[in-house]
Write a protein that holds these residues in place. Structure first.
Motif, PDB file in Angstrom:
ATOM      1  N   MET A 164      60.484 -35.874  41.011  1.00  0.00           N
ATOM      2  CA  MET A 164      61.875 -35.649  41.387  1.00  0.00           C
ATOM      3  C   MET A 164      62.187 -36.002  42.627  1.00  0.00           C
ATOM      4  SD  MET A 164      63.874 -31.857  41.746  1.00  0.00           S
ATOM      5  CE  MET A 164      63.321 -32.114  43.572  1.00  0.00           C
ATOM      6  N   ARG A 165      63.452 -36.782  42.880  1.00  0.00           N
ATOM      7  CA  ARG A 165      64.034 -37.131  44.067  1.00  0.00           C
ATOM      8  C   ARG A 165      65.309 -36.374  44.324  1.00  0.00           C
ATOM      9  NH1 ARG A 165      62.111 -42.244  46.244  1.00  0.00           N
ATOM     10  NH2 ARG A 165      60.613 -43.358  44.584  1.00  0.00           N
ATOM     11  N   TYR A 166      65.411 -36.068  45.707  1.00  0.00           N
ATOM     12  CA  TYR A 166      66.681 -35.313  46.021  1.00  0.00           C
ATOM     13  C   TYR A 166      67.847 -36.491  46.423  1.00  0.00           C
ATOM     14  CZ  TYR A 166      64.525 -30.874  46.973  1.00  0.00           C
ATOM     15  OH  TYR A 166      63.676 -29.646  46.870  1.00  0.00           O
ATOM     16  N   PRO A 167      69.069 -36.222  46.325  1.00  0.00           N
ATOM     17  CA  PRO A 167      70.015 -37.419  46.209  1.00  0.00           C
ATOM     18  C   PRO A 167      70.150 -37.824  47.557  1.00  0.00           C
ATOM     19  CG  PRO A 167      71.145 -35.119  46.019  1.00  0.00           C
ATOM     20  CD  PRO A 167      69.646 -34.847  45.934  1.00  0.00           C
ATOM     21  N   LEU A 168      69.750 -37.241  48.636  1.00  0.00           N
ATOM     22  CA  LEU A 168      69.902 -37.933  49.997  1.00  0.00           C
ATOM     23  C   LEU A 168      68.858 -37.341  50.715  1.00  0.00           C
ATOM     24  CD1 LEU A 168      71.954 -39.163  52.356  1.00  0.00           C
ATOM     25  CD2 LEU A 168      72.777 -36.617  52.431  1.00  0.00           C
ATOM     26  N   THR A 169      68.218 -38.142  51.744  1.00  0.00           N
ATOM     27  CA  THR A 169      67.383 -37.758  52.663  1.00  0.00           C
ATOM     28  C   THR A 169      67.585 -38.228  54.114  1.00  0.00           C
ATOM     29  OG1 THR A 169      64.944 -37.798  53.283  1.00  0.00           O
ATOM     30  CG2 THR A 169      65.540 -39.780  52.622  1.00  0.00           C
ATOM     31  N   GLY A 170      67.219 -37.735  55.080  1.00  0.00           N
ATOM     32  CA  GLY A 170      67.237 -38.049  56.612  1.00  0.00           C
ATOM     33  C   GLY A 170      66.040 -38.257  57.064  1.00  0.00           C
ATOM     34  N   HIS A 171      65.583 -39.303  57.739  1.00  0.00           N
ATOM     35  CA  HIS A 171      64.366 -39.177  58.423  1.00  0.00           C
ATOM     36  C   HIS A 171      64.524 -39.344  59.974  1.00  0.00           C
ATOM     37  CE1 HIS A 171      62.638 -41.538  54.722  1.00  0.00           C
ATOM     38  NE2 HIS A 171      62.739 -40.427  54.675  1.00  0.00           N
TER      39      HIS A 171
END
Length: 243
Positions: A118-125
């Motif tokens: 499962m991937r979330y719709p948005l990520t911040g690094h």
């Protein structure tokens, strides 16, 4: 300062213009990156690449992580493949007794790290570096829900086309408001998730997501497109999951 600048220049999609063009399409996508530029060969040959599926963790433990982030001027840029906000010196992350200096945050749609597929719709690094140039990244996942006020500031300021850094007068960004309350993390050694794919990156991915509105997620998708590298093999790495 020179080391931190070098670390900044080596991170994320920000350097697309310095390489033969890479992207996420069939001809220049992740499975081709190691062939587009000889300097990026490790994207194909490396055995400590990122992202990974965090469900493959092989150890559990509550690792210590603390952040000391300061509110600072809002400085944003559209890198084409990502949206980036730069931070003034003075914010830090401490992991395992090592202090990492916060440099920038950039975004991917959908999330790059997965959990059981499962991937979330948005990520911040959140990209950091020690004084001697060791990189540490803190990943935060966004799930659809209430709007995030700091994301709203970034989206309101970022140009719709490629740009250099733009500082918005009288607008401040609080990186703490881009983090969940919980600090439980997945921890492993990996790489940059875009060319040059440099390894030796200290990855920390927060277990708990925070929310962004459907409109905010859609706005990032419109700016960046599909910008997530497929998960890579864990191989023989130690991957620690929170208990």
């Amino acid at each position: 300062a020179t080391v931190l600048l070098a670390a900044l220049l080596a991170t994320g999609p920000a350097l697309a213009e310095h390489h033969k063009p890479f992207g996420y399409g069939p001809d220049n996508g992740p499975e081709k990156w190691g062939q587009l530029n000889s300097k990026d060969a490790i994207c194909e040959s490396g055995d400590m690449q990122s992202p990974i599926d965090l469900a493959g963790a092989n150890v559990t433990g509550n690792l210590s992580l603390s952040v000391n982030y300061q509110t600072g001027p809002l400085t944003v840029s559209n890198k084409g493949l990502t949206v980036q906000a730069d931070f003034a010196p003075g914010s830090t992350m401490t992991s395992g007794g090592t202090i990492f200096n916060l440099i920038q945050i950039h975004f991917h749609t959908p999330s790059e790290h997965a959990i059981s597929g499962m991937r979330y719709p948005l990520t911040g690094h959140f990209v950091h570096a020690t004084e001697d140039g060791i990189l540490g990244v803190l990943g935060v996942m966004f799930t659809e829900g209430s709007a995030n006020a700091e994301l709203a500031k970034i989206l309101a300021a970022v140009p719709s086309t490629n740009s250099g850094p733009i500082t918005v007068a009288d607008r401040m960004l609080d990186p703490n408001a881009l983090l969940p309350t919980g600090r439980s993390i997945y921890r492993y050694m990996g790489s940059l998730t875009t060319p040059p794919g440099s390894e030796g990156v200290n990855w920390h991915v927060l277990k708990d997501p925070i929310t962004a509105s459907a409109d905010q997620i859609a706005a990032f998708e419109a700016l960046m497109g599909d910008s997530a590298r497929p998960v890579r093999a864990i191989n023989n790495r130690l991957v620690v999951a929170p208990e």
